[in-house]
Write a protein that holds these residues in place. Structure first.
Motif, PDB file in Angstrom:
ATOM      1  N   THR A  67       0.830  -1.203   0.000  1.00 56.19           N
ATOM      2  CA  THR A  67       0.000   0.000   0.000  1.00 56.19           C
ATOM      3  C   THR A  67       0.867   1.257   0.000  1.00 56.19           C
ATOM      4  O   THR A  67       0.824   2.078   0.909  1.00 56.19           O
ATOM      5  CB  THR A  67      -0.966  -0.001   1.189  1.00 56.19           C
ATOM      6  N   VAL A  68       1.682   1.359  -0.999  1.00 55.95           N
ATOM      7  CA  VAL A  68       2.708   2.393  -1.139  1.00 55.95           C
ATOM      8  C   VAL A  68       3.450   2.554   0.185  1.00 55.95           C
ATOM      9  O   VAL A  68       3.430   3.595   0.832  1.00 55.95           O
ATOM     10  CB  VAL A  68       2.168   3.729  -1.669  1.00 55.95           C
ATOM     11  N   THR A 124       2.354   4.027   3.624  1.00 54.34           N
ATOM     12  CA  THR A 124       2.335   5.496   3.651  1.00 54.34           C
ATOM     13  C   THR A 124       3.541   6.120   4.349  1.00 54.34           C
ATOM     14  O   THR A 124       3.678   7.329   4.350  1.00 54.34           O
ATOM     15  CB  THR A 124       1.037   6.084   4.270  1.00 54.34           C
ATOM     16  N   CYS A 168       5.541   8.196   1.743  1.00 52.58           N
ATOM     17  CA  CYS A 168       4.809   8.852   0.652  1.00 52.58           C
ATOM     18  C   CYS A 168       5.216  10.313   0.438  1.00 52.58           C
ATOM     19  O   CYS A 168       5.403  10.742  -0.695  1.00 52.58           O
ATOM     20  CB  CYS A 168       3.306   8.731   0.856  1.00 52.58           C
ATOM     21  N   GLN A 183       0.620  12.202   4.811  1.00 53.67           N
ATOM     22  CA  GLN A 183       1.137  11.020   4.113  1.00 53.67           C
ATOM     23  C   GLN A 183       0.055  10.401   3.229  1.00 53.67           C
ATOM     24  O   GLN A 183       0.319   9.977   2.100  1.00 53.67           O
ATOM     25  CB  GLN A 183       1.649   9.977   5.125  1.00 53.67           C
ATOM     26  N   LEU A 184      -1.169  10.371   3.753  1.00 56.63           N
ATOM     27  CA  LEU A 184      -2.276   9.807   2.985  1.00 56.63           C
ATOM     28  C   LEU A 184      -2.614  10.661   1.757  1.00 56.63           C
ATOM     29  O   LEU A 184      -2.954  10.130   0.696  1.00 56.63           O
ATOM     30  CB  LEU A 184      -3.502   9.632   3.878  1.00 56.63           C
ATOM     31  N   ARG A 223      -0.002   9.888  -0.759  1.00 58.29           N
ATOM     32  CA  ARG A 223      -0.276   8.586  -1.380  1.00 58.29           C
ATOM     33  C   ARG A 223      -1.326   8.731  -2.471  1.00 58.29           C
ATOM     34  O   ARG A 223      -1.222   8.117  -3.537  1.00 58.29           O
ATOM     35  CB  ARG A 223      -0.737   7.581  -0.335  1.00 58.29           C
ATOM     36  N   THR A 224      -2.332   9.573  -2.254  1.00 57.60           N
ATOM     37  CA  THR A 224      -3.364   9.806  -3.263  1.00 57.60           C
ATOM     38  C   THR A 224      -2.739  10.327  -4.555  1.00 57.60           C
ATOM     39  O   THR A 224      -3.089   9.888  -5.652  1.00 57.60           O
ATOM     40  CB  THR A 224      -4.414  10.801  -2.726  1.00 57.60           C
ATOM     41  N   ILE A 232       0.453   9.963  -5.526  1.00 55.06           N
ATOM     42  CA  ILE A 232       1.302   8.919  -6.099  1.00 55.06           C
ATOM     43  C   ILE A 232       0.462   7.912  -6.879  1.00 55.06           C
ATOM     44  O   ILE A 232       0.797   7.558  -8.009  1.00 55.06           O
ATOM     45  CB  ILE A 232       2.123   8.221  -4.994  1.00 55.06           C
ATOM     46  N   LEU A 233      -0.627   7.461  -6.290  1.00 58.76           N
ATOM     47  CA  LEU A 233      -1.491   6.502  -6.978  1.00 58.76           C
ATOM     48  C   LEU A 233      -2.065   7.094  -8.255  1.00 58.76           C
ATOM     49  O   LEU A 233      -2.196   6.406  -9.273  1.00 58.76           O
ATOM     50  CB  LEU A 233      -2.602   6.026  -6.047  1.00 58.76           C
TER      51      LEU A 233
END
Length: 124
Positions: A19-20, A23, A26, A80-81, A84-85, A87-88
């Motif tokens: 999950t990357v 996080t 990230c 961090q979340l 991650r958004t 990056i995805l």
């Protein structure tokens, strides 16, 4: 079995990413990516949501686009979340995948090394 997804790179390699990296890296991945592709580093705006428990959400702007991540239990986790958004989202763009792949792969190796250190400390 660990949570994650497979990232295919040029159709030849597959790397499993938790999950990357859970996080943890990230923001670092996104900052390194921004430097490598000559973009401004992302700017974050985090707020605490009302309620009995502390919950935060973070919105960031990267390359002129605003992204909002999932809620986190701290400002740091929310940032961090949000990273991650981004990056995805970027992994779906052909211009960014190769560079992101290399950065994520290097962080994945660091993450694995840190896990080995943690495991060894448990043995002592």
């Amino acid at each position: 079995m660990e949570k994650g997804f497979a990232l295919k790179h040029n159709g030849f390699e597959t790397i499993y990413i938790q999950t990357v990296l859970e996080t943890v890296f990230c923001k670092s991945i996104l900052n390194e990516f921004a430097v490598k592709v000559n973009r401004e580093k992302p700017t974050y705006n985090s707020v605490q949501l009302p309620g009995p428990l502390p919950v935060f959400t973070s919105t960031l702007v990267f390359d002129g686009v605003s992204y909002t991540g999932d809620t986190g239990r701290s400002k740091k986790e929310a940032e961090q979340l949000a990273a991650r958004t981004v990056i995805l989202s970027l992994l779906g763009n052909s211009w960014s995948t190769k560079t992101l792949y290399k950065i994520i792969q290097s962080k994945s190796k660091l993450h694995a090394a840190l896990d080995r250190v943690k495991d060894n400390k448990g043995i002592l």
